[in-house]
Scaffold this motif. Structure first.
Motif, mmCIF file in Angstrom:
data_model
loop_
_atom_site.group_PDB
_atom_site.id
_atom_site.type_symbol
_atom_site.label_atom_id
_atom_site.label_comp_id
_atom_site.label_asym_id
_atom_site.label_seq_id
_atom_site.Cartn_x
_atom_site.Cartn_y
_atom_site.Cartn_z
ATOM 1 N N ARG A 169 0.827 -1.209 0.000
ATOM 2 C CA ARG A 169 0.000 0.000 0.000
ATOM 3 C C ARG A 169 0.861 1.259 0.000
ATOM 4 O O ARG A 169 0.588 2.223 -0.705
ATOM 5 N N MET A 171 3.941 1.551 -1.068
ATOM 6 C CA MET A 171 4.588 1.681 -2.381
ATOM 7 C C MET A 171 3.617 2.234 -3.408
ATOM 8 O O MET A 171 3.971 3.108 -4.205
ATOM 9 N N THR A 172 2.422 1.705 -3.402
ATOM 10 C CA THR A 172 1.416 2.179 -4.353
ATOM 11 C C THR A 172 1.176 3.671 -4.145
ATOM 12 O O THR A 172 1.080 4.441 -5.103
ATOM 13 N N TRP A 175 4.078 5.629 -5.514
ATOM 14 C CA TRP A 175 4.080 5.578 -6.973
ATOM 15 C C TRP A 175 2.975 6.466 -7.556
ATOM 16 O O TRP A 175 3.163 7.124 -8.576
ATOM 17 N N GLU A 176 1.836 6.497 -6.894
ATOM 18 C CA GLU A 176 0.757 7.366 -7.384
ATOM 19 C C GLU A 176 1.155 8.835 -7.262
ATOM 20 O O GLU A 176 0.786 9.656 -8.096
#
Lengths: 430, 430
Positions: A169, A171-172, A175-176
């Motif tokens: 989560r 990392m996501t 990245w977003e």
């Protein structure tokens, strides 16, 4: 095939050290250290941990023994040959041999001085006393250790898949953010997140993600170890500790008033170009700029680290104009409480008016908000500051009264000397 | 420390094999295989790949050479000693020695028969001919290979961090599903996702996440290799291929009409308890139940694999009541096109009326929808079916005309024999 030797080796460690290198620190600490080593080698200072987030009971969350083990481990560190080679051989801000030989010889022999740790209620009192250029190197590793140990106190209770999902989560989310920043034309952004990072490995991951995702829009990292490891630019110039200590060392109000300019005078002799960045807010930006000598208007840029960033940026632009400088040849560096929305907003507001850069800290390398119950991994506002110099307490006023520090009567004197008027409070989140 | 031997070993592989074990297949294939081995050892069948999603141009996405390499690798596989020991020694559905010695001896010596592969436009024609109990073992690995090679065609073009984020997002999605299912009291759910999984490692991860996140609510996996590796229950009973082939082998309309019951008669002799699960929809559920012999009402449950699941479940409950059975002693297993919302809806609707289980397939092990541009990793509807038996084409009607298969005139005959009325179409997503 299990590599038995590796496995046994990994299990031999008595602790999992959080800081494993003396250059796992911010680049500007080394620049300032060299400057102090040359200009104020005999100054005695005390640095102290200050937890602005009193709702985070550090002494309840972190075992004192574990904290001591981590700090003791840092005291065993010395510059490795490769690290020394990198500092000596690298080009920083376009300049070779940024670090002088006498400084490097001293640094190669350095071990960090002792620390003083005491539990006071639910908080720790952690102080460092000694020569300024030695003690000041404790700031970043001390903060990193406390942030990471606090994180470990939460992570230690989680199951394997919970952990994996936590990082998935996080990392996501990073990245977003990277994807959202991609669209900004001419973006220039660096990682400033060492001191309040979730962990070293996490900061290293964030830097790699920024590098792959943003390409040349990502200009580098303040962390020397990661810059070295990932072959990136090391980024940073100077910080509040210079004017704070210079100010504490003065005897008269007139010298006090001149102290912030004296700091930059010394800096002017040592550095040029993109390293000539003014940090004007220590005792109020407006007064600092109004009374600044003309040669400072020739500097490359201004870093904005407190107050309302748009107001401060406009203040800088107006100041350059009033001194006959073209703001489009100048640079404004934003480094306070940034996240994607704020970065986009500031970029939209100032692109074209002046060059802008972002030094993105806590919400790049420690945005674990809302990812665990009780928000127990949310970043919080921990600092480690010079609180006295040669026995005299230091003072910081800042453009945000919530970031002010020092004894009350001294604050009043500084306010008078620097003609500080009313200030607008801003919540300090990180 | 790099383990050089491991690294060299890993790079020695000419290919990265997708299927590495003969028991990397669904448990019900083995149960059915044993039944066929005993009851229909001489039947010759043809299995064929059918891509119901013609918009996915498999032959453009997958290199024929790579596909052949993967299929050839599967032909080199044989049961390992540990796998054989697990099949012989394990308790399945509470029963020891589920697999008879004669079957195990045959299985231990099995290599999968040849395949026939030909490109036809943008699709592949992939068929398997031979003895039913040998050919039928191609179904799951063939599907898994095609699904994973199609995935690799997309993944191969992605950068390192893009890949990491892809999996971070997919893991987060699966975990959010697990968290959403946690709240359902008395949930009973198993992984049925081998055939259309994203990859073996991904299925294995999903199974572990379900196991950690749901605890005893997760009842096991249809995948024997993963059940063995993770010490979980292997789940599954029987499938459409039994009535389809039994039906094709009949000579008269009367025998055809009886074929689905004959299948379960054979099954009745071999299995008891939770393995006595009716799959009624091959030639229309309503007709099947209306005309079923009374002993079938004594079976434990019904699996619903097409049509509107709520309608079909109510049909089963009504049927049990009409046969004097208490539906609360029975079990309905939903296994068609499930995702969290549907699972919750069906559970809310039928909890208390009958015992319910879920066999969750594609949207557990392959929910990569919307995670890459062009939705190029979205699951699609690929099947591998018995298309003929002893030279006679097979027919499936299903409760969803979009899942029907067979030559047109034969479909008409079957519809007449099984008194199939109007059917409601349902979109086949996965």
């Amino acid at each position: 095939m299990v590599d038995i030797a590796t496995r046994v080796w990994n299990h031999k460690w008595r602790i999992d050290p959080i800081v494993r290198s003396l250059i796992d620190t911010d680049f500007y600490k080394l620049l300032m250290c060299q400057s102090i080593f040359r200009n104020k080698p005999d100054t005695q200072v005390t640095f102290s941990l200050i937890n602005r987030s009193q709702n985070v009971p550090l002494a309840k969350l972190i075992d004192e023994g574990e904290l001591r083990e981590q700090l003791d481990h840092i005291r065993t560190l010395s510059l490795s040959r490769g690290e020394s080679t990198w500092l000596r051989g690298n080009t920083f801000y376009g300049k070779r041999q940024m670090f002088r030989s006498d400084f490097m010889e001293w640094f190669e022999n350095l071990r960090l001085p002792p620390y003083h740790l005491e539990r006071k209620g639910d908080q720790y009192e952690l102080t460092f006393e000694g020569k300024w250029h030695e003690v000041m190197l404790w700031e970043i590793p001390a903060l990193a250790v406390l942030m990471e140990l606090r994180g470990r106190s939460v992570l230690g209770k989680m199951e394997q898949f919970e952990l994996q999902i936590l990082y998935a989560r996080a990392m996501t989310r990073v990245w977003e953010k990277v994807e959202a920043l991609r669209d900004i034309p001419d973006l220039s952004i660096a990682d400033f997140g060492t001191r309040r990072r979730h962990s070293f490995l996490w900061q290293d991951w964030c830097v790699q993600a920024m590098n792959e995702g943003l390409g040349p829009k990502f200009t580098g990292t303040s962390n020397c170890k990661i810059a070295m490891k990932r072959e990136l630019e090391a980024i940073g110039t100077n910080a509040h500790e210079l004017p704070m200590v210079y100010a504490a060392l003065t005897k008269t109000d007139e010298d006090l008033f001149q102290a912030p300019y004296k700091v930059l005078e010394d800096w002017h002799e040592e550095h040029e170009g993109n390293l000539r960045i003014i940090l004007p807010d220590t005792y109020g930006s407006q007064g600092f700029l109004d009374n600044a000598p003309d040669w400072l208007a020739g500097w490359t840029g201004i870093r904005i680290d407190s107050g309302d960033p748009a107001t401060a940026a406009q203040q800088a632009i107006d100041w350059w104009k009033s001194r006959g400088e073209d703001p489009r040849d100048k640079r404004v560096i934003f480094s306070d409480g940034l996240d994607v929305a704020k970065i986009k907003e500031l970029h939209a507001q100032f692109a074209g008016k002046t060059a802008i850069s972002f030094g993105w800290g806590t919400l790049l390398t420690n945005d674990f908000r809302e990812l665990v119950p009780g928000d127990a991994l949310a970043p919080f506002s921990l600092v480690c500051k010079a609180v006295s110099a040669n026995g005299v307490p230091t003072v910081k006023l800042s453009d945000n009264p919530n970031k002010a520090m020092g004894p009350k009567d001294e604050i009043e004197r500084y306010k008078r000397v620097f003609s500080m008027g009313e200030q607008k409070s801003q919540e300090v989140i990180v």
